[in-house]
Design an enzyme around this catalytic site. Structure first.
Site: not given
Length: 651
Positions: A198, A304, A335
């Site tokens: 991320s 995601d 995610h």
């Protein structure tokens, strides 16, 4: 690459075999074979643990002093004593003290001397015993670093790049945050691999896009490639906040006290209109893809809904155009880190990747299939290249059906129209569940039941010509696989995984830093449709995707909506659907008005990448019946979660 003939191959093999035979008989000592795998032969418990502060050359907090970023290091003591230089695995993160990393929200911890005790995640536990150094960088404005967190901007990227410069002898570091004693990284050869999920992976993308020398590879997991596309898509707002919120979320107390000016720049530079500004240009790594010299091993969840697949697709394509060495994993999760959905295979693959890229071991990973794709929960397939060879775009056309809002999808242009009214209370799951019902909030178009499997691979585009009744309008375009399946429940709290209580260990442990982590398993759901790809746009950006303008009610506008990359097989017996609607609840914000839109079907189309192209689509739909398969009672997915504002936020 030249293609050898069979004669040449056998001649070379025979020559090599003969040479090997004579070497065996004539050479009294056989040379040691080239290593193919690093082994855990160094002590993790006795590793060197130290902290340095690297001078970034910036003054982001405006205090008149050059900002220093904190760098925590764990490295093999034995190799240091032998004077042997080691490569570096590096994670630069804003989360080390505020929020934690990984599925268990681990934070850095320190001893009384300020040296690292626990480094989050398994990287140091696993790779330090194998002859690597691990480096954890607190980004500017976070934890023990100076400066301000500017969320993907120059200061953030430079604060990580400066560490690589120091590792390669091009920057200055100190043994304390305010002291004058300098220290050099004489223990490393400078070869660095950055990894992170991320925001951490986003930093790796940004640093790679500077072309910094010494960065050999990056492993971005669920990472952003352009910060504008994190907050907007073609003018449509994806969140009700901007980068200033994220900066506040991770800034250290010192940064909060000093960084009001930076915060205001984040507010001013990210207007809620969705217009492109200089702030977004600075945070667009795509424009600098030609500078990337590092190899890239990218991982992303096909579902995601935080850092959406658009980021992966456009980054992957840009890297490919510039000849970057690439590898890819695509999961069915949201995610989620691969350590939590395919743990053993991930650790082994990452190990081999770093051995190849940082130690130079010829272990064959560069000759293996480029892509691994999760086709069903815990069931993976590979693709030699991605998208696969033979993939080409087919232009699909929507057509009127026998009922309003329930049309067909094929290769033939139609001259009809469809009309829908934006309903911000409904989402893509609502539209899909009622695809065969005339409802006022969407226009749906379906193929007949497929007679062959049909594989989509890559990014799609949907061009829509629509006439609004108001001065503002948002559009959503969604591709849907209509048919029963068992999928990962990406919309649940775990985004496709369930965390268990049992632990498995991946590396060496100390009293303060365990290498043992909670196991997970796939959380699945039985569904009767699967959203394959999505895209959104503000119709007011019809002339310029970076600048929205008010619409004239009653006038027709044409806009092309970019859909996220995907890799999905619509099996025989299912149908493929295209849905065009307004606000996609919890995935984009609604416009300021409630428009009704009329779609001109003769000027509306979907460009979809199929393996086999238009011919594959024609074969799969040849003789297809239009009859709707009988629905079965399935548990289905939960509605998408509304709060997705934190890239890599703790669970």
């Amino acid at each position: 690459m030249p293609i050898s003939t069979r004669f040449t191959i056998w001649r070379l093999l025979a020559t090599a075999a003969t040479a090997a035979l004579f070497t065996t008989f004539l050479t009294p000592v056989v040379a040691q074979a080239t290593p193919r795998e690093s082994r855990p032969v160094y002590s993790y418990e006795n590793a060197v643990r130290e902290a340095v502060w690297v001078d970034t050359g910036l003054d982001g907090d405006g205090d008149g002093k050059s900002d220093r970023v904190a760098v925590d290091i764990v490295r093999p003591r034995e190799l240091a004593q032998q004077g042997r230089k080691v490569p570096v695995v590096m994670v630069a993160s804003p989360y080390y003290s505020c929020c934690g990393r990984g599925n268990e929200g681990q934070k850095k911890t320190y001893d009384a001397n300020g040296d690292i005790v626990q480094m989050p995640l398994f990287y140091d536990n696993y790779f330090v015993p194998r002859g690597y150094a691990f480096v954890g960088v607190d980004l500017a404005g976070t934890s023990r670093s100076d400066g301000c967190e500017d969320v993907g901007g120059r200061d953030e990227v430079q604060s990580a790049k400066a560490v690589i410069d120091w590792l390669n002898g091009r920057a200055t570091a100190y043994t304390s945050r305010t002291g004058t004693t300098r220290t050099k990284a004489g223990w490393t050869n400078g070869k660095t691999g950055m990894i992170g999920k991320s925001w951490d992976g986003t930093v790796a993308n940004g640093v790679a896009a500077t072309g910094v020398k010494g960065l050999r590879t990056i492993v971005p997991i669920s990472a952003i490639s352009s910060w504008y596309d994190y907050y907007f898509q073609q003018g449509a707002p994806l969140y009700d906040s901007g980068p200033d919120w994220l900066a506040t979320y991770v800034n250290s107390p010192e940064a909060e006290a000093k960084c009001a000016a930076v915060q205001q720049k984040l507010v001013d530079g990210a207007p809620r209109t969705g217009d492109w500004t200089d702030l977004w240009t600075e945070r667009d790594y795509l424009k600098d893809a030609s500078k990337v010299k590092a190899s890239v091993f990218a991982v992303h969840g096909l579902q995601d809904l935080n850092v959406r697949m658009r980021h992966l697709g456009q980054w992957w394509d840009a890297l490919g155009r510039n000849g970057v060495e690439r590898k890819l994993w695509l999961s069915q999760t949201g995610h989620v880190d691969p350590f939590d959905f395919r743990r053993a295979e991930w650790v082994d693959t990452l190990h081999r990747w770093f051995d190849h890229e940082l130690l130079g071991y010829d272990n064959g990973i560069d000759r293996e299939p480029m892509a691994d794709i999760e086709r069903h929960p815990d069931q993976w397939v590979t693709s030699k290249v991605w998208p696969p060879r033979g993939t080409s775009t087919a232009t699909l056309r929507p057509a009127e059906g026998t009922r309003p809002g329930v049309g067909t999808l094929g290769l033939t242009r139609d001259r009809g129209t469809e009309t829908f009214t934006d309903d911000p209370a409904l989402s893509e799951t609502d539209w899909s569940a009622r695809i065969d019902t005339s409802t006022p909030e969407k226009a749906g178009f379906t193929t007949g039941v497929l007679t062959e499997d049909l594989r989509l691979a890559g990014s799609s585009k949907v061009t829509v010509t629509a006439t609004p009744t108001t001065s503002t309008a948002h559009l959503s375009a969604v591709l849907v696989d209509l048919g029963p399946a068992t999928v990962r429940d990406y919309a649940s709290a775990g985004e496709g995984i369930t965390t268990l209580t049992d632990r498995t260990c991946w590396g060496a442990s100390t009293a303060g830093d365990s290498a043992c982590f909670k196991e997970t398993k796939a959380k699945t759901a039985d569904v009767d449709f699967t959203v394959v790809s999505r895209g959104w746009a503000d119709l007011g950006t019809y002339a310029n995707p970076g600048k929205g303008v008010p619409l004239t009610p009653g006038r027709a506008y044409t806009v092309t909506v970019d859909l996220a990359a995907t890799d999905h097989v619509v099996p025989a017996g299912h149908r493929l659907a295209l849905i065009v609607a307004g606000t996609d609840k919890d995935l984009i914000d609604p416009p300021s008005t409630t428009p009704t839109l009329t779609i001109d079907l003769s000027r509306t189309k979907a460009a979809v990448p199929f393996v086999g192209g238009a011919s594959a689509f024609a074969r799969a739909t040849a003789g297809a019946t239009i009859a709707v398969p009988r629905a079965t009672a399935l548990d289905g997915l939960q509605a998408p979660r509304a709060d997705r504002r934190v890239p890599g936020g703790v669970r």
